[in-house]
Design an enzyme around this catalytic site. Structure first.
Site, PDB file in Angstrom:
ATOM      1  N   THR A   1       0.750  -1.248  -0.053  1.00  0.00           N
ATOM      2  CA  THR A   1       0.023   0.125   0.068  1.00  0.00           C
ATOM      3  C   THR A   1       0.784   1.439   0.052  1.00  0.00           C
ATOM      4  O   THR A   1       1.344   1.525  -1.154  1.00  0.00           O
ATOM      5  CB  THR A   1      -0.993  -0.302   1.076  1.00  0.00           C
ATOM      6  OG1 THR A   1      -0.319  -0.039   2.279  1.00  0.00           O
ATOM      7  CG2 THR A   1      -1.875  -1.106   1.084  1.00  0.00           C
TER       8      THR A   1
ATOM      9  N   LYS B   1       4.450  -6.766   3.851  1.00  0.00           N
ATOM     10  CA  LYS B   1       3.842  -5.098   3.596  1.00  0.00           C
ATOM     11  C   LYS B   1       3.740  -4.716   4.706  1.00  0.00           C
ATOM     12  O   LYS B   1       3.286  -5.373   5.947  1.00  0.00           O
ATOM     13  CB  LYS B   1       2.727  -5.175   2.572  1.00  0.00           C
ATOM     14  CG  LYS B   1       1.564  -5.563   3.092  1.00  0.00           C
ATOM     15  CD  LYS B   1       0.524  -4.587   3.846  1.00  0.00           C
ATOM     16  CE  LYS B   1       0.428  -3.396   3.387  1.00  0.00           C
ATOM     17  NZ  LYS B   1      -0.172  -2.588   4.422  1.00  0.00           N
TER      18      LYS B   1
ATOM     19  N   THR C   1       0.835  -5.006  12.548  1.00  0.00           N
ATOM     20  CA  THR C   1       0.134  -4.293  11.647  1.00  0.00           C
ATOM     21  C   THR C   1       0.904  -4.273  10.365  1.00  0.00           C
ATOM     22  O   THR C   1       1.601  -3.472   9.971  1.00  0.00           O
ATOM     23  CB  THR C   1       0.054  -2.619  12.072  1.00  0.00           C
ATOM     24  OG1 THR C   1      -0.612  -2.516  12.941  1.00  0.00           O
ATOM     25  CG2 THR C   1      -0.671  -1.774  10.951  1.00  0.00           C
TER      26      THR C   1
ATOM     27  N   ASN D   1      -0.074  11.355   7.096  1.00  0.00           N
ATOM     28  CA  ASN D   1      -1.020  10.635   7.704  1.00  0.00           C
ATOM     29  C   ASN D   1      -2.138  11.811   7.860  1.00  0.00           C
ATOM     30  O   ASN D   1      -3.607  11.183   8.355  1.00  0.00           O
ATOM     31  CB  ASN D   1      -0.912  10.090   9.016  1.00  0.00           C
ATOM     32  CG  ASN D   1      -0.171   8.733   8.511  1.00  0.00           C
ATOM     33  OD1 ASN D   1      -0.915   7.716   8.184  1.00  0.00           O
ATOM     34  ND2 ASN D   1       1.110   8.702   8.858  1.00  0.00           N
TER      35      ASN D   1
ATOM     36  N   THR E   1      -7.888  11.743   2.244  1.00  0.00           N
ATOM     37  CA  THR E   1      -8.460  12.935   1.254  1.00  0.00           C
ATOM     38  C   THR E   1      -7.433  13.427   0.060  1.00  0.00           C
ATOM     39  O   THR E   1      -7.789  14.073  -0.665  1.00  0.00           O
ATOM     40  CB  THR E   1      -8.779  14.159   2.458  1.00  0.00           C
ATOM     41  OG1 THR E   1      -7.385  14.692   3.021  1.00  0.00           O
ATOM     42  CG2 THR E   1      -9.748  13.781   3.396  1.00  0.00           C
TER      43      THR E   1
END
Length: 410
Positions: free
Chosen positions: A158, A184, A195, A405, A410
């Site tokens: 990602t 990843k 995570t 972040n 957005t």
């Protein structure tokens, strides 16, 4: 993060386990157009085990896959990136099941033998037409070449700045067994589990219970000892795939001594990946290792090391190349486990700054220059004279992390 030792070397070749095919394609799930569907398919039913997020908010693919492992009949690990399929209600669970059904049909196996993982933005429905097309396209490109392995690894990424892959061989019973792994992760890294998403693969003969126990221990020594931002994801998953295809189907599984040898090799593979996660931390400038010794036991040492590494004040000091030893020592003090202040000492990058509860006179400017000149910082912290010791790895905390972040969705 640049010029950091744990980064992947794109020129490194990989030794791949027997009996596994790979594919990765771009299905349009990501707005960037980058690869976002990964397929890993075994040639015969294989042992699969998993460790998963400890977050109480759990993504649909985690719920589904966790219920299937460990198993001795696994065939497929299917991953999409760009969409986490988390907090998506009944629709999300049905979509995860549909992904398994689609992959099962193409791999000619049962849906129960398909493990599914997702990563990306939380709370948005999967674009299932794109997912369906991606799975079909990936199935048509399956291969066992290194380029196929790389394509599969690229498709699970990602915000990663570089792919994270490692392979190794280990000799047991006088023959070589292969271990290859991919993962990843660059943000939301505070695993326990991790995570991140990861797949460790081997052609060694390991049973489902042994595989599950081994993976738990491997994760505990590697992926559970890294942090970027202290935030545990909803989707964390690491899978272990054991095809057993370096030996005949009727060959005996590893005994306990053989399993220990294999597990140590697999742990080193996973540790390299875990350090890559930190090196690729979003906005990271430095790689920070905390080594704690002298605690009552290893568990206490781990808690202290993790607390120090997770402290925003410690992280920002590392960012600025500031040898602010007080932040490290005080973080150890509030971690919880008992420490002995009069026997507490700290060494930063080889320079003793605090010894047996007393600060030492040092050239702080020189140490700061050294910290700023290097992309890795090491803090050796002694908290008593007990046998407990542990290491924890973290990234620093920069303006770039905050900026990235604050704009992520957005």
């Amino acid at each position: 993060m640049t010029d950091t030792a744990p980064q992947n070397d794109p020129t490194t070749s990989h030794v791949l386990p027997k009996g596994i095919r790979f594919a990765g394609v771009a299905a349009g799930i990501k707005a960037s157009g980058k690869p976002d569907v990964s397929l890993i398919v075994t040639d015969r039913p294989s042992v699969m085990a998993g460790v998963y997020t400890t977050n109480q908010i759990v993504a649909a693919p985690v719920v589904l896959t966790r219920a299937k492992t460990p198993t001795s009949t696994g065939r497929v690990v299917l991953t999409n990136s760009g969409n986490a399929n988390a907090c998506t209600g009944d629709e999300g669970m049905q979509n995860a099941k549909t992904m398994c059904d689609l992959a099962a049909k193409l791999a000619d196996c049962d849906s129960a033998d398909v493990m599914v993982m997702s990563t990306g933005v939380i709370g948005k429905p999967l674009p299932m037409e794109k997912v369906r097309a991606g799975i079909e396209a990936a199935a048509g490109k399956l291969g066992d070449a290194e380029s196929d392995f790389i394509a599969s690894a690229d498709a699970i990424c990602t915000t990663d700045q570089f792919r994270k892959t490692v392979s190794e061989t280990v000799t047991i019973r006088g023959q070589q067994f292969r271990i290859a792994a991919m993962c990843k992760g660059a943000g939301m890294i505070a695993p326990n589990m991790a995570t991140m998403l990861g797949v460790v693969m081997t052609d060694a003969p390991i049973g489902p219970d042994a595989a599950q126990a081994s993976l738990k221990q491997i994760a505990g020594r590697t992926f559970n000892r890294v942090s970027v931002d202290g935030h545990t994801s909803t989707n964390d998953t690491v899978m272990l795939v054991c095809t057993g295809m370096s030996v005949s189907e009727d060959a005996k599984e590893f005994n306990s001594d053989e399993l220990k040898i294999w597990q140590e090799a697999a742990t080193q593979v996973a540790l390299k990946l875990a350090k890559m996660l930190v090196a690729d931390g979003e906005g990271a400038a430095r790689f920070f290792e905390v080594r704690v010794s002298g605690a009552a036991d290893d568990g206490d040492a781990f808690v202290i090391a993790k607390t120090v590494a997770a402290s925003p004040l410690v992280k920002t000091a590392i960012t600025g190349g500031d040898p602010n030893w007080g932040r490290i020592v005080s973080a150890a003090g509030y971690a919880g486990p008992k420490i002995e202040p009069e026997r507490t000492s700290l060494v930063i990058d080889g320079v003793t700054v605090f010894e047996n509860g007393t600060p030492l006179s040092i050239d702080a400017a020189k140490l700061s220059e050294s910290m700023k000149a290097n992309s890795e910082v090491l803090a050796d912290l002694t908290v008593g004279d007990g046998p407990g010791k542990a290491s924890f790895w973290a990234s620093d905390l920069t303006e770039a992390y905050v900026r990235f972040n604050s704009l992520y969705t957005t």
